[in-house]
Design an enzyme around this catalytic site. Structure first.
Site, PDB file in Angstrom:
ATOM      1  N   GLY A  69       0.311  -6.988 -12.131  1.00 12.92           N
ATOM      2  CA  GLY A  69       1.526  -6.197 -11.986  1.00 12.92           C
ATOM      3  C   GLY A  69       2.771  -7.052 -12.077  1.00 12.92           C
ATOM      4  O   GLY A  69       3.804  -6.625 -12.623  1.00 12.92           O
ATOM      5  N   GLN A 180       3.306   0.492  -5.570  1.00  9.12           N
ATOM      6  CA  GLN A 180       2.870   1.017  -4.277  1.00  9.12           C
ATOM      7  C   GLN A 180       2.562   2.512  -4.308  1.00  9.12           C
ATOM      8  O   GLN A 180       1.849   3.015  -3.445  1.00  9.12           O
ATOM      9  CB  GLN A 180       3.946   0.741  -3.216  1.00  9.12           C
ATOM     10  CG  GLN A 180       4.079  -0.712  -2.824  1.00  9.12           C
ATOM     11  CD  GLN A 180       2.825  -1.255  -2.142  1.00  9.12           C
ATOM     12  OE1 GLN A 180       2.036  -0.520  -1.573  1.00  9.12           O
ATOM     13  NE2 GLN A 180       2.647  -2.565  -2.219  1.00  9.12           N
ATOM     14  N   SER A 197       0.048  -2.070 -10.543  1.00 12.63           N
ATOM     15  CA  SER A 197      -0.942  -3.123 -10.324  1.00 12.63           C
ATOM     16  C   SER A 197      -2.198  -2.516  -9.733  1.00 12.63           C
ATOM     17  O   SER A 197      -2.152  -1.836  -8.701  1.00 12.63           O
ATOM     18  CB  SER A 197      -0.366  -4.183  -9.371  1.00 12.63           C
ATOM     19  OG  SER A 197      -1.241  -5.274  -9.251  1.00 12.63           O
ATOM     20  N   ALA A 198      -3.354  -2.768 -10.346  1.00  8.99           N
ATOM     21  CA  ALA A 198      -4.586  -2.070  -9.991  1.00  8.99           C
ATOM     22  C   ALA A 198      -5.064  -2.371  -8.581  1.00  8.99           C
ATOM     23  O   ALA A 198      -5.623  -1.500  -7.908  1.00  8.99           O
ATOM     24  CB  ALA A 198      -5.685  -2.424 -10.999  1.00  8.99           C
ATOM     25  N   HIS A 199      -4.872  -3.597  -8.103  1.00  7.50           N
ATOM     26  CA  HIS A 199      -5.430  -3.927  -6.784  1.00  7.50           C
ATOM     27  C   HIS A 199      -4.689  -3.223  -5.655  1.00  7.50           C
ATOM     28  O   HIS A 199      -5.161  -3.206  -4.512  1.00  7.50           O
ATOM     29  CB  HIS A 199      -5.446  -5.445  -6.566  1.00  7.50           C
ATOM     30  CG  HIS A 199      -4.105  -6.058  -6.328  1.00  7.50           C
ATOM     31  ND1 HIS A 199      -3.667  -6.415  -5.075  1.00  7.50           N
ATOM     32  CD2 HIS A 199      -3.108  -6.382  -7.180  1.00  7.50           C
ATOM     33  CE1 HIS A 199      -2.460  -6.943  -5.165  1.00  7.50           C
ATOM     34  NE2 HIS A 199      -2.095  -6.933  -6.433  1.00  7.50           N
ATOM     35  N   CYS A 322       9.724 -15.329  10.958  1.00  5.63           N
ATOM     36  CA  CYS A 322       8.923 -16.131  11.882  1.00  5.63           C
ATOM     37  C   CYS A 322       7.549 -16.442  11.312  1.00  5.63           C
ATOM     38  O   CYS A 322       6.827 -17.277  11.861  1.00  5.63           O
ATOM     39  CB  CYS A 322       8.759 -15.389  13.203  1.00  5.63           C
ATOM     40  SG  CYS A 322      10.287 -14.855  13.960  1.00  5.63           S
TER      41      CYS A 322
END
Length: 463
Positions: A69, A180, A197-199, A322
């Site tokens: 992606g 997303q 993006s496939a994952h 942090c």
């Protein structure tokens, strides 16, 4: 062990696993060859492209598969800018895009281009009017505009359809980063380019999508003859087949699963502020992805919090400075001007049970309390100090998030109402966290000024 970080990478969908194993046997040959094995591979590639294009809402010949992606974003932006070089030098982006967009924007500026960043509100959402104004008021020609469909850190859904209308009115192509959201449904509106993006939806890693609609001026870099010249190298056909098959499968489940996960996320959004004091839930409460919620905790070291949750067998992520080796707050939280310390992103994968969510809610208060205890939590602010001194200086130079805010909270009771605490800090997170603390604790933030070292932040005691 409950895995609550699907926004980073979703677990492999069972359909993806089945398709991947089958394609390893059938799709190993070169789909560009004319012999039997090549033709069989080509049929698999064409079928995967048709399946993915149907989910995206474009023609199969408008869609290319890329190695990721991120690669799709870089190539999509570069190709659109090159294709519209004569239209002008300007690229428009929102302030909360994926870091790959900002990296591409920086490369564009380095080569002589110009970039306009459209701000967001405290929920992380772009105002359609502000986006349209950025198009109209550009001092030079606009070559391309970019807008994500939904934010990767806080889940806020962007007004893509309205932005696309504004872009179309000005003849500017809109590139949508749908990484997303694509697994939950198609992107509405007259967008020109789209990446994913496939994952992110449960497909294998290493497969991205780049859709370029007909009529969009696009000039890809000369890399290869494959994928219409838009992606280099031999196609990872088994992964592509698995990506397309899993996208079709998750979209078939999307409506029912979105409703179920939205209910679980609503439970987290409502219960966390009740169970844990001094928490800010960030992101749009309504216009958001169904599976994602982000909150920030005062007086908490984010890295310690993530480690303790991991020890309690919960995998979550964070945009907090942090937890970053650079000690710079997330650009998304910075653009929203919300609390960054102790930031936790919970993104539920498909199939998450209510039992897992209830156990997370049971564990979280003790984990936060334990981390705060180690850092020395401030006592509640008491009655106004009787002494004559009205100003206190806190030297937090060299101390990192969340120590400057903890030290501020410890001394605010030493000044009378109307008195000022000045915090000296060289931690970039203080620029977000001190104003956010004032908002949460009912104190007045009076701004910042340069100091001999670092920055001086002024806080006036109001209560």
């Amino acid at each position: 062990m409950p895995y609550f970080d699907a926004a980073s990478s979703a677990p492999l969908h069972p359909v993806a696993r089945q398709a991947l194993l089958a394609a390893l046997d059938e799709g190993w040959a070169d789909p560009a060859r004319l012999y039997r094995e090549g033709r069989r591979a080509r049929l698999l590639l064409d079928a995967a492209r048709e399946t993915a294009a149907e989910a995206v809402g474009c023609r199969p010949d408008e869609l290319s598969f890329t190695p990721s992606g991120t690669r799709a974003l870089h190539d999509g932006i570069a190709g659109a800018l090159a294709g519209r070089r004569r239209a002008g030098p300007r690229l428009i982006v929102s302030a909360v895009e994926h870091s790959a967009v900002f990296q591409a924007a920086a490369a564009h500026e380095a080569s002589g281009g110009a970039v306009t960043e459209v701000p967001v509100d405290r929920t992380g959402r772009v105002a359609p009017d502000a986006y349209a104004a950025a198009l109209r008021e550009s001092p030079d020609g606009v070559a391309l505009a970019c807008l994500q469909s939904a934010n990767h850190e806080v889940g806020t859904v962007q007004p893509v359809a309205a932005a696309a209308e504004a872009c179309a009115a000005d003849g500017v192509p809109l590139l949508v980063d749908a990484a997303q959201s694509l697994g939950w449904g198609p992107v509405e509106g007259r967008w020109s380019l789209l990446t994913a993006s496939a994952h992110k939806w449960g497909g294998p890693a290493g497969v991205g999508l780049l859709a370029v609609r007909k009529g969009t001026r696009f000039r890809p870099a000369p890399v290869d003859e494959r994928e219409s010249g838009r992606a280099p190298g031999f196609e990872n056909l088994p992964a592509i087949v698995a990506a397309a098959a899993s996208l079709r499968a998750v979209r078939a489940e999307a409506a029912e699963e979105a409703e179920r996960l939205r209910g679980l996320v609503d439970r987290i959004r409502a219960r966390v502020p009740e169970l844990v004091p001094d928490v800010e839930v960030v992101g749009d409460p309504e216009r958001r992805l169904p599976h994602l919620v982000t909150f920030s905790c005062l007086y908490v070291d984010g890295e310690a919090l993530l480690h303790e949750l991991d020890r309690a067998e919960f995998s979550v992520s964070s945009g907090s400075s942090c937890t970053s080796s650079t000690l710079v707050p997330s650009h998304v939280l910075r653009a929203m001007e919300v609390l960054s310390e102790g930031n936790i992103r919970v993104s539920l994968p498909r199939g998450t049970s209510g039992t897992d969510v209830e156990r997370f809610l049971a564990v979280l208060p003790g984990v936060v309390a334990g981390v705060r205890e180690r850092l020395g939590p401030p006592a509640p602010v008491g009655a106004p100090a009787p002494g004559p001194d009205s100003d206190v200086v806190v030297d937090s130079l060299g101390k990192r998030c969340p120590i400057p805010v903890i030290e501020l909270a410890k001394v605010i009771g030493e000044v009378p109402v109307g008195g000022v605490v000045t915090v000296l800090s060289d931690d970039e997170a203080a620029r977000l966290d001190i104003p956010a603390w004032c908002e949460m604790r009912g104190q007045t933030y009076e701004g910042e000024r340069p100091a001999e070292r670092g920055t001086a932040y002024r806080v006036r005691r109001r209560t």
